[in-house]
Structures are given as C-alpha cells and as structure tokens.
Design a protein around this motif. Structure first.
Motif, PDB file in Angstrom:
ATOM      1  N   LYS A 130      -9.422 -24.160  81.938  1.00 34.80           N
ATOM      2  CA  LYS A 130      -9.313 -23.114  82.950  1.00 34.80           C
ATOM      3  C   LYS A 130      -9.392 -22.673  83.880  1.00 34.80           C
ATOM      4  N   GLY A 139      -9.725 -16.839  87.784  1.00 30.18           N
ATOM      5  CA  GLY A 139      -9.127 -16.113  88.651  1.00 30.18           C
ATOM      6  C   GLY A 139      -9.565 -16.134  89.573  1.00 30.18           C
ATOM      7  N   LYS A 186     -10.593 -12.627  94.640  1.00 27.44           N
ATOM      8  CA  LYS A 186     -11.101 -11.536  93.619  1.00 27.44           C
ATOM      9  C   LYS A 186     -11.679 -10.056  94.451  1.00 27.44           C
ATOM     10  N   GLY A 236      -7.500 -17.288  84.382  1.00 31.09           N
ATOM     11  CA  GLY A 236      -7.705 -16.285  84.447  1.00 31.09           C
ATOM     12  C   GLY A 236      -6.759 -15.174  85.574  1.00 31.09           C
ATOM     13  N   ALA A 237      -7.370 -14.114  84.915  1.00 36.65           N
ATOM     14  CA  ALA A 237      -6.708 -12.751  86.038  1.00 36.65           C
ATOM     15  C   ALA A 237      -6.683 -12.124  87.707  1.00 36.65           C
ATOM     16  N   GLY A 238      -7.937 -12.710  88.072  1.00 32.73           N
ATOM     17  CA  GLY A 238      -8.608 -12.104  89.218  1.00 32.73           C
ATOM     18  C   GLY A 238      -8.343 -10.609  89.410  1.00 32.73           C
ATOM     19  N   HIS A 290      -8.495  -7.541  87.058  1.00 26.95           N
ATOM     20  CA  HIS A 290      -9.880  -6.521  86.287  1.00 26.95           C
ATOM     21  C   HIS A 290     -10.345  -5.376  87.358  1.00 26.95           C
ATOM     22  N   GLY A 317      -9.226 -15.458  79.636  1.00 26.83           N
ATOM     23  CA  GLY A 317      -9.034 -16.246  79.290  1.00 26.83           C
ATOM     24  C   GLY A 317      -9.809 -17.534  78.450  1.00 26.83           C
ATOM     25  N   THR A 352     -15.190  -9.148  81.703  1.00 32.01           N
ATOM     26  CA  THR A 352     -14.762  -9.164  80.733  1.00 32.01           C
ATOM     27  C   THR A 352     -16.288  -9.607  80.313  1.00 32.01           C
TER      28      THR A 352
END
Ligand code: IPE
Length: 258
Positions: A5, A8, A14, A44-46, A50, A148, A209
């Motif tokens: 993984k 993010g 971020k 991740g989405a970062g 978020h 994630g 999350t």
C-alpha cells in the motif's frame, strides 16, 4: 504474492486539494518493478479523496444529495490513480485498474461483496492489479468511503501474501506522533498486546477513514494472513523496494495473532 500500500500522504500533498507528488510517484512506482513475484498494488487517496469526502460527508448517513459529491471524489481518486498507472507502465509493469466503486460493496462500512476473481484472473495473465481508496456503494449509507486499508485486508485474506508492505511518510509506528512529539520512539515491532502502550490520538487533518487505532487494528488483522507485514518510510529511496525483496530495513514489523 506481494502486497503493497502506497499511502496517500506520500503520493500527494495531503493539505492541498488534488496535489500529486509527482517525483515520489515516479520513484515509488519504479521501485515496484522487477521484484520477481506477483504483486498487488493498493494506494491511498490523499488530497484527492479526504478533503472533499469530508466536505460532502460521504461517510455519513444516506442522503439523496450524496451521489453528486461521491461522483466528484470517484473522479478525483481515479485522476490520482492515473498518475500511479502511468508510473507503473513506465517502470515496465502491466497494471490493470480495479476500482473499488466497481468491484466492492459495503453495508454500514463493512465489506459485503468483493470481486476477488477479477484480481486472480488478471494476476494469472501477468498483470499487476491496482486498486485504491475510493467511494463505493453502501447498503445502509447509500455510498461510503472505502479506505485502501479495507482493500489491503480483503486482498490479504484472499491471497495470503508472502510479504505485505505499508509505505508511510514516517519510519513506522511510534510511541507517539513523531511529527508532534520530540521523544517519540520508533517501535520495531507491534503485536496485539502492544496496542495499550501506544498513544493513539485522534486522526489529524482531513482523514475520513478513522484514526491510527482503526489503522493499527486492521494492520494486525492483515498481518495474520501474511508471512511478513511491515510499515516503512516510502519517502526514503529504495526502502519499499528492499522491504518487498525481504531485506532487513528500518520500519515497524506488524505481528498478527497467527
Ligand atoms: C481514502 O483512502 C479514500 C477516500 C477518502 C475517498 P485511504 O484512507 O486509503 O487514503 P490515505 O492513504 O489515508 O490517503
């Protein structure tokens, strides 16, 4: 099987909406090539996820107005994913995107469906499946955020990887937040019994999350399906690569209850 993984916080800035860290993405994707084993990539989405997931309350109760916000965030996380795919292609891999919005369903945040066969079939054909933190359908909440880490757990359960690597923006897990506490100590390993001694403060910033505690509990569960699980600093060159190659690296080993 190897499972990684990319957090993010290393792929994006971020704090700034939709800001990729392109140099880090290029370097990290390169580190994932030539490992000599099948590989599953989660990222991740970062700031592609978020910030707006929080603004649109996408983890909250069902509302007719959630769909439009969800669609924007789904588009945004795929934008970040495209940078990752680009890097993996340049590194010589054959990545295939399996977006959680299409292959996973939740009920009140818990996974109720997951298309493992899609991952298995593509691996068999020599692809590197890539998935990521996303917004997905949820029977109770309409839609909800799927981190994630949830995907890491589903994939670990299904494939029992030899090695699981979490790439973070710090060296591993500390006794306190290393960005705020000077004498925070790196933990060389963490097991179920260590949860009590950690200073698991609330998640800071725009993390939708769950805080560190949810993360650590999930990592312990993931570790119970893998031979080796480690959290390493993805900002240090070749650390993710070396961890995936089974070398001894600085980080926190996660020891699940096997
Ligand atoms: C979050 O995924 C997904 C969304 C907010 C849409 P993650 O929780 O895995 O992302 P990072 O690694 O914390 O950025």
């Amino acid at each position: 099987m190897l499972l990684v993984k990319l957090g993010g916080s290393i792929l994006t800035d971020k704090a700034r909406l939709r800001t990729p860290r392109k140099t880090a993405i290029a370097r990290l994707t390169k580190e994932l090539a030539g490992l000599g084993d099948d590989l599953l990539v989660v990222h991740g989405a970062g700031s592609f996820g978020h910030v707006l997931a929080r603004r649109y309350a996408l983890n909250g109760p069902a509302k007719s107005t959630k769909a439009k916000g969800a669609a924007v965030v789904q588009r945004d996380v795929r934008t970040l994913d495209a940078f990752v795919i680009d890097g993996l292609l340049k590194a010589g891999l054959a990545p295939v995107v399996l977006p959680p919005s299409a292959v996973l369903g939740l009920d009140d945040g818990r996974v109720v469906s997951f298309d493992v066969a899609a991952f298995r079939d593509y691996i068999y054909q020599g692809f590197t499946p890539v998935t990521f933190g996303d917004v997905v359908r949820d029977r109770t909440r309409g839609v909800a955020v799927c981190s994630g880490d949830i995907l890491m757990l589903e994939l670990a359960k299904a494939f029992h990887p030899r090695s699981v690597v979490f790439a973070a923006d710090v060296d591993g897990l500390f006794t306190a937040d290393p960005k705020r506490t000077r004498d925070a100590q790196l933990l060389l390993s963490v097991g179920p019994a260590d949860l009590a001694q950690l200073d698991l403060g609330p998640a800071k910033g725009a993390d939708v999350t769950g805080g560190i505690e949810t993360k650590v509990r999930r990592m312990l569960e993931i570790a119970s399906f893998a031979d080796e699980t480690i959290i390493v600093n993805g900002n240090v060159k070749n650390r993710v690569r070396d961890a995936l190659r089974g070398r001894i690296v600085i980080g926190t080993r996660v020891v699940g209850g096997h």
